[in-house]
Design an enzyme around this catalytic site. Structure first.
Site, PDB file in Angstrom:
ATOM      1  CE  LYS A  79      -3.964   1.924   2.717  1.00  0.00           C
ATOM      2  NZ  LYS A  79      -4.898   1.701   3.780  1.00  0.00           N
ATOM      3  CB  SER A 154      -8.323   3.238   2.821  1.00  0.00           C
ATOM      4  OG  SER A 154      -7.366   2.707   3.548  1.00  0.00           O
ATOM      5  CB  SER A 178      -8.408   0.527   5.578  1.00  0.00           C
ATOM      6  OG  SER A 178      -9.393   1.644   5.546  1.00  0.00           O
TER       7      SER A 178
HETATM    8  N1  GLN Z   1     -13.394   3.657   6.297  1.00  0.00           N
HETATM    9  C1  GLN Z   1     -12.881   4.027   7.491  1.00  0.00           C
HETATM   10  C2  GLN Z   1     -12.413   5.421   7.441  1.00  0.00           C
HETATM   11  O1  GLN Z   1     -12.728   6.105   6.319  1.00  0.00           O
HETATM   12  C3  GLN Z   1     -11.511   3.186   7.494  1.00  0.00           C
HETATM   13  C4  GLN Z   1     -10.245   3.650   7.024  1.00  0.00           C
HETATM   14  C5  GLN Z   1      -9.149   2.721   7.464  1.00  0.00           C
HETATM   15  O2  GLN Z   1      -9.158   1.759   8.133  1.00  0.00           O
HETATM   16  N2  GLN Z   1      -7.921   3.263   7.119  1.00  0.00           N
HETATM   17  O3  GLN Z   1     -12.090   6.014   8.130  1.00  0.00           O
END
Ligand code: GLN
Length: 473
Positions: A79, A154, A178
């Site tokens: 990532k 994400s 994410s």
């Molecule tokens: N969808 C969650 C957010 O927008 C989780 C993001 C993450 O785990 N980086 O914060």
């Protein structure tokens, strides 16, 4: 297309390489040919490294010389918020354009020590803010099961890279879901380890009390392999847990599973519910005792999360001021420099959260929002402790829906935040969770749905044990 890599797990590939069924170069070529064929449409990668074959040749030389790294010659995707020395890292944000990492994240160093090959940087929601990978400054990633749909986020690029067959495993980060949610939407296994289990040194920070490096793989066994390689105390990360916390446990035969009914109310897609109920039956047939448990404060989790996380974001992202990293826009004076740089460099979602975060931390509102949220977070943590006095693990769906259409939720941040309903409570409590493929929807096209297994602190071993039983059955 050379499809060698598509039919392998990480474990198969390790064996195949050592038994000389194929070379690291052949494996890497197969990965590059999948990327060439598919990634112009999927867009899992922000960059495919130029030296992939060179890395593979080095691995082949090492294998021939008798070296035995646990990942020697294995292609991995990373990532874009995890630093690899000498390579770009942008967290899919314009504000970091042109930034090159000057050191390896601890987790990257460990993968390198075992001989892993890095094929590229994967797309993500900017700084990790999102559940669909549509918030990338460089355009969305598509779901390989249906390219009209999102891969989740994400870490959507990492998930799509495996799901389209370009790689065997990938690193993501999981702050509120994410890794687990894209694993669910792309039919993969996704681990969010115990807070402090894996080092975050060299990982671009989002929410410091929540962030963890997470693992995306095709199987539970592969997740376990990677976890054992990456887990160890890191003096460079002050939240890294001591090794003694992860002792070997003996696991009893008759395990019990808890279902937190308070979380399973309205708003869950019918197909997700059907697949979840089928998973519960499967656990029963495997000999697990299943009972309902209560997590009375879990219904506040999203509200807590979307106060605590923006507060931490507003602090962590203050460093992007146009002076230290990446983009710099010049104005009339210093303040104008800041405003221009941050206004142009950050996308909508980071700006929204920075504003929200500074608001909940401001003098007049700190007690009303931030302090309330942290107090409730403590109660939620206790809810889990109580639940784990009654059962060994908990299960929920990983996400309330299967992959949704690109554009479907982008105009309404609140419906996007609802995607995190099952994953954020776990992150707030700091405990580990594993998303495993639960089944496929009966829609056309058929889409994967994940089941989330949740264990007490440092009990990743339980997740792997139960995950493997489910996978095999
Ligand atoms: N969808 C969650 C957010 O927008 C989780 C993001 C993450 O785990 N980086 O914060």
């Amino acid at each position: 297309m050379n499809t060698l890599i598509q039919n392998l797990t990480l474990d198969d590939a390790r064996k195949g390489l050592l038994e000389k069924k194929f070379s690291a170069r052949e494996l890497a070529e197969s990965s590059l040919s999948v990327i060439k064929e598919k990634d112009s449409e999927i867009h899992a990668f922000l960059e495919v490294f130029e030296d992939v074959l060179l890395q593979a040749d080095r691995a082949d030389t090492a294998i021939a010389a008798g070296e035995r790294g646990a990942l020697l010659g294995i292609p991995l995707a990373i990532k874009d918020n995890i630093l690899i020395d000498g390579r770009k890292a942008s967290a899919a944000s314009k504000i970091l354009e042109g930034y090159t990492a000057s050191y390896d994240a601890t987790v990257i160093g460990k993968l390198k020590n075992e001989g892993g090959i890095f094929i590229g940087r994967t797309n993500m929601d900017e700084f990790g803010m999102g559940s669909s990978t549509e918030n990338s400054a460089f355009g969305p990633t598509k779901n390989p099961f249906d390219t009209l749909r999102v891969p989740g986020g994400s870490s959507g690029g990492s998930a799509a890279a495996i799901s389209m067959g370009a790689t065997l495993a990938a690193l993501g980060t999981d702050t509120g879901g994410s890794v687990r949610q894209p694993a669910s939407l792309c039919g993969l296994v996704g681990l969010k380890p115990t807070y402090g289990a894996l080092s975050r040194f060299g990982v671009i920070a989002l929410g410091t009390s929540l962030d963890q490096v997470g693992l995306l793989t095709k199987t539970v066994a592969d997740s376990e392999i990677l976890f054992s390689i990456l887990r160890s105390h890191d003096p460079l990360d002050s939240t890294s847990l001591p090794d003694s916390f992860f002792k070997k446990h003996s696991i009893t035969e008759r395990l019990s599973i808890g279902i937190p009914r308070d979380l399973l109310g309205e708003g869950i897609d019918k197909e997700v519910r059907r697949i979840f109920e089928a998973a519960v039956l499967k656990f029963k047939s495997l000999g697990f005792t299943v009972k309902e448990v209560s997590l009375p404060n879990a219904r506040y989790a999203l509200s807590i999360y979307y106060i605590v996380l923006p507060a931490e974001i507003s602090a962590n992202l203050a460093r992007y001021d146009g002076m230290r990293f990446g983009v710099r826009e010049r104005g009339e004076n210093l303040l104008q420099d800041y405003l221009k740089t941050r206004g142009l460099g950050f996308g909508r979602e980071p700006r929204r959260r920075i504003i929200l975060g500074t608001y909940v931390l401001s003098h007049g509102y700190y007690d009303a929002y931030y302090n309330k949220a942290t107090a409730l977070r403590e109660l939620l943590r206790k809810d889990y402790e109580n639940a784990f006095r009654e059962v060994d693990i908990l299960i929920t769906p990983t996400a309330p829906t299967s992959a949704f259409k690109i554009g479907e939720k982008t105009n309404d941040p609140l419906t996007m935040y609802l995607e995190d309903i099952f994953t954020t409570p776990v992150s707030l409590a700091g405990i580990p969770a594993l998303s495993i493929p639960g089944g496929m929807t009966s829609s056309n096209p058929s889409l994967p749905v994940g089941i989330q297994l949740i264990a007490p602190n440092t009990r990743e071993d339980l997740l792997f044990h139960v995950g493997k039983l489910f996978e095999k059955a």
